[in-house]
Write a protein that holds these residues in place. Sequence first.
Motif, mmCIF file in Angstrom:
data_model
loop_
_atom_site.group_PDB
_atom_site.id
_atom_site.type_symbol
_atom_site.label_atom_id
_atom_site.label_comp_id
_atom_site.label_asym_id
_atom_site.label_seq_id
_atom_site.Cartn_x
_atom_site.Cartn_y
_atom_site.Cartn_z
ATOM 1 N N PHE A 47 0.860 -1.180 0.000
ATOM 2 C CA PHE A 47 0.000 0.000 0.000
ATOM 3 C C PHE A 47 0.896 1.229 0.000
ATOM 4 N N PRO A 48 0.459 2.299 -0.680
ATOM 5 C CA PRO A 48 1.229 3.540 -0.629
ATOM 6 C C PRO A 48 1.069 4.235 0.714
ATOM 7 N N HIS A 49 2.156 4.795 1.190
ATOM 8 C CA HIS A 49 2.172 5.581 2.428
ATOM 9 C C HIS A 49 2.884 6.895 2.158
ATOM 10 N N VAL A 50 2.349 7.976 2.679
ATOM 11 C CA VAL A 50 2.906 9.318 2.507
ATOM 12 C C VAL A 50 3.570 9.700 3.826
ATOM 13 N N TYR A 51 4.866 9.986 3.763
ATOM 14 C CA TYR A 51 5.661 10.230 4.971
ATOM 15 C C TYR A 51 5.814 11.718 5.277
ATOM 16 N N GLY A 52 4.708 12.339 5.570
ATOM 17 C CA GLY A 52 4.691 13.743 5.954
ATOM 18 C C GLY A 52 3.318 14.320 5.699
ATOM 19 N N PRO A 53 3.120 15.576 6.056
ATOM 20 C CA PRO A 53 1.819 16.212 5.847
ATOM 21 C C PRO A 53 1.500 16.338 4.359
ATOM 22 N N LEU A 54 0.250 16.153 4.045
ATOM 23 C CA LEU A 54 -0.230 16.287 2.673
ATOM 24 C C LEU A 54 -0.699 17.719 2.467
ATOM 25 N N HIS A 55 -0.070 18.409 1.550
ATOM 26 C CA HIS A 55 -0.499 19.766 1.231
ATOM 27 C C HIS A 55 -1.647 19.704 0.232
ATOM 28 N N PRO A 56 -2.703 20.452 0.455
ATOM 29 C CA PRO A 56 -3.864 20.399 -0.432
ATOM 30 C C PRO A 56 -3.533 20.596 -1.914
ATOM 31 N N SER A 57 -2.450 21.273 -2.225
ATOM 32 C CA SER A 57 -2.091 21.485 -3.631
ATOM 33 C C SER A 57 -1.723 20.185 -4.346
ATOM 34 N N ALA A 58 -1.405 19.125 -3.613
ATOM 35 C CA ALA A 58 -1.096 17.827 -4.231
ATOM 36 C C ALA A 58 -2.362 17.011 -4.516
ATOM 37 N N VAL A 59 -3.498 17.486 -4.019
ATOM 38 C CA VAL A 59 -4.776 16.806 -4.241
ATOM 39 C C VAL A 59 -5.416 17.405 -5.490
ATOM 40 N N THR A 60 -5.546 16.582 -6.524
ATOM 41 C CA THR A 60 -6.091 17.084 -7.791
ATOM 42 C C THR A 60 -7.609 17.068 -7.822
ATOM 43 N N HIS A 61 -8.200 16.233 -6.958
ATOM 44 C CA HIS A 61 -9.671 16.168 -6.909
ATOM 45 C C HIS A 61 -10.077 15.585 -5.564
ATOM 46 N N ALA A 62 -11.126 16.136 -4.974
ATOM 47 C CA ALA A 62 -11.726 15.595 -3.746
ATOM 48 C C ALA A 62 -13.166 15.238 -4.091
ATOM 49 N N ARG A 63 -13.393 13.947 -4.270
ATOM 50 C CA ARG A 63 -14.702 13.461 -4.736
ATOM 51 C C ARG A 63 -15.566 13.028 -3.548
ATOM 52 N N LEU A 64 -16.755 13.584 -3.445
ATOM 53 C CA LEU A 64 -17.709 13.207 -2.415
ATOM 54 C C LEU A 64 -18.217 11.799 -2.675
ATOM 55 N N LEU A 65 -18.052 10.907 -1.676
ATOM 56 C CA LEU A 65 -18.504 9.529 -1.810
ATOM 57 C C LEU A 65 -19.828 9.294 -1.101
ATOM 58 N N SER A 66 -20.017 9.949 0.040
ATOM 59 C CA SER A 66 -21.247 9.754 0.807
ATOM 60 C C SER A 66 -21.472 10.951 1.708
ATOM 61 N N GLY A 67 -22.648 10.995 2.257
ATOM 62 C CA GLY A 67 -22.987 12.090 3.159
ATOM 63 C C GLY A 67 -23.793 13.153 2.447
ATOM 64 N N SER A 68 -24.069 14.205 3.190
ATOM 65 C CA SER A 68 -24.892 15.270 2.594
ATOM 66 C C SER A 68 -24.085 16.482 2.282
#
Length: 103
Positions: free
Chosen positions: A82-103
């Motif tokens: 499995f991939p593991h990220v060794y440090g804080p994830l900066h939002p600029s590295a996230v190309t898309h945040a897809r809503l899976l569930s919830g309102s």
Amino acid sequence: MIYHLATQSDWDEAQRTGAYTTSTRGVSLEQEGFLHASRADQWEFVRERYYADVEEPLLLLEIDTDLLDVPWREDPVGDDTFPHVYGPLHPSAVTHARLLSGS
């Protein structure tokens, strides 16, 4: 591209502070030492196994590894990796945040 499941509240906090630091549900980066992630063929299994009962909105963060400013690698987990990220994830590295569930 790698993927991370995040609650809406954790993602909102990351956008406010500039760093995502939730390793996995209820566990921080500081506690675990890395952020759990998945490949495209793994995230649905992770969602079913660890997030099935989450009631708040759940997002799938799509992370471009070329945009990470911290190390990441595939680590052995059981009979797989499995991939593991060794440090804080900066939002600029996230190309898309897809809503899976919830309102």
